[in-house]
Scaffold this active site. Structure first.
Site, short mmCIF file in Angstrom:
data_model
loop_
_atom_site.label_atom_id
_atom_site.label_comp_id
_atom_site.label_asym_id
_atom_site.label_seq_id
_atom_site.Cartn_x
_atom_site.Cartn_y
_atom_site.Cartn_z
N GLY A 144 49.86 52.71 -20.63
CA GLY A 144 50.48 53.94 -20.13
C GLY A 144 50.80 53.81 -18.66
O GLY A 144 50.90 52.71 -18.11
N ARG A 145 50.96 54.94 -18.00
CA ARG A 145 51.27 54.91 -16.57
C ARG A 145 50.03 54.79 -15.70
O ARG A 145 50.11 54.44 -14.53
CB ARG A 145 52.04 56.18 -16.20
CG ARG A 145 53.48 56.12 -16.72
CD ARG A 145 54.22 57.44 -16.61
NE ARG A 145 54.04 58.10 -15.34
CZ ARG A 145 54.22 59.41 -15.17
NH1 ARG A 145 54.56 60.17 -16.19
NH2 ARG A 145 54.06 59.96 -13.99
N GLU A 197 48.99 51.53 -13.40
CA GLU A 197 49.76 51.26 -12.19
C GLU A 197 49.04 51.75 -10.94
O GLU A 197 49.09 51.11 -9.89
CB GLU A 197 51.14 51.91 -12.30
CG GLU A 197 52.03 51.64 -11.10
CD GLU A 197 53.40 52.27 -11.24
OE1 GLU A 197 54.23 52.05 -10.34
OE2 GLU A 197 53.64 53.00 -12.22
N CYS A 207 48.98 46.80 -23.57
CA CYS A 207 50.20 47.28 -22.92
C CYS A 207 50.11 47.10 -21.39
O CYS A 207 49.90 46.01 -20.90
CB CYS A 207 50.44 48.73 -23.32
SG CYS A 207 52.13 49.29 -23.12
N HIS A 208 50.24 48.19 -20.63
CA HIS A 208 50.21 48.12 -19.18
C HIS A 208 48.80 47.91 -18.62
O HIS A 208 48.64 47.74 -17.41
CB HIS A 208 50.84 49.37 -18.57
CG HIS A 208 52.33 49.38 -18.65
ND1 HIS A 208 53.01 49.67 -19.82
CD2 HIS A 208 53.27 49.13 -17.72
CE1 HIS A 208 54.31 49.60 -19.59
NE2 HIS A 208 54.51 49.27 -18.33
N TYR A 252 52.67 44.69 -22.28
CA TYR A 252 54.03 45.20 -22.46
C TYR A 252 55.00 44.12 -21.99
O TYR A 252 54.80 43.51 -20.93
CB TYR A 252 54.22 46.50 -21.69
CG TYR A 252 55.56 47.12 -21.94
CD1 TYR A 252 55.87 47.64 -23.19
CD2 TYR A 252 56.53 47.15 -20.94
CE1 TYR A 252 57.11 48.18 -23.45
CE2 TYR A 252 57.77 47.69 -21.19
CZ TYR A 252 58.08 48.21 -22.44
OH TYR A 252 59.31 48.74 -22.70
#
Length: 198
Positions: free
Chosen positions: A88-89, A92, A118-119, A138
């Site tokens: 997800g975000r 980051e 993923c992320h 990802y």
């Protein structure tokens, strides 16, 4: 054998990637502590639903509020047997917390199982634990993995105690590999469906 597992969450973590592993790991008997920097037990993280609908990248929609069940400040990584890093975000900005990177490094230094999706690989790259390791995430993060010294591959990958996947569609294979890495045995004998009445 039951394990104590740490799950790193954050605001706008991917909805499926936090909910499904949390529930699945608890379902098979593991204790999962979901934590987020600057938050405690009972606080929530809003989630984002990322979907793959034919565009050049994923789409994003509002998800649910994911409730944390442990205080981040109380985490001692030595108390945990394994780490889960959803995507997800959130990754980051989670990678900007020194405490998150230190926690992540602990699991690699002690050769404990780590599952990243993923992320989530952004946190591993920032923690500088990918040198010489084969992993995935990802697809847009291939450059991040290579810059961090990792070897990129497609699809669910297990190298030693590191299990990685590209996104939530990988859940069945990714979770199965992680459970195998944990040594989790599931007894299917009692899972047979009951016969229908005639």
């Amino acid at each position: 054998m039951s394990h104590q597992i740490l799950l790193l969450a954050g605001d706008y973590v991917e909805d499926y990637e936090v909910m499904v592993p949390f529930q699945a790991l608890e379902m098979v008997g593991h204790e999962v502590h979901a934590v987020c920097p600057e938050k405690g037990e009972g606080d929530t993280c809003p989630t984002a639903i990322h979907d793959f609908e034919g565009d050049q990248t994923y789409t994003e929609k509002p998800g649910h509020n994911f409730e944390l069940n442990h205080d981040f400040d109380a985490v001692d990584p030595a108390d945990y047997d394994a780490l889960v890093v959803p995507g997800g975000r959130a990754p980051e900005y989670l990678r900007t917390y020194d405490e998150v990177l230190d926690i992540t490094r602990h699991f690699f230094e002690e050769d404990k199982p780590v599952a990243a999706l993923c992320h989530g690989v952004q946190i591993l790259a920032a923690a500088d634990v990918l040198e010489g390791r084969t992993c995935t995430g990802y697809p847009a993060l291939e450059a991040d993995v290579r810059i961090a010294g990792g070897d990129w591959t497609d699809g669910v990958t297990r190298e030693g105690n590191l299990v990685t996947g590209q996104a939530w569609p990988d859940h069945p294979e990714w979770l199965a590999e992680f459970l195998d890495c944990l040594g989790t045995e599931i007894d299917h004998q009692d899972a047979a469906p009951a016969a229908a009445d005639d």
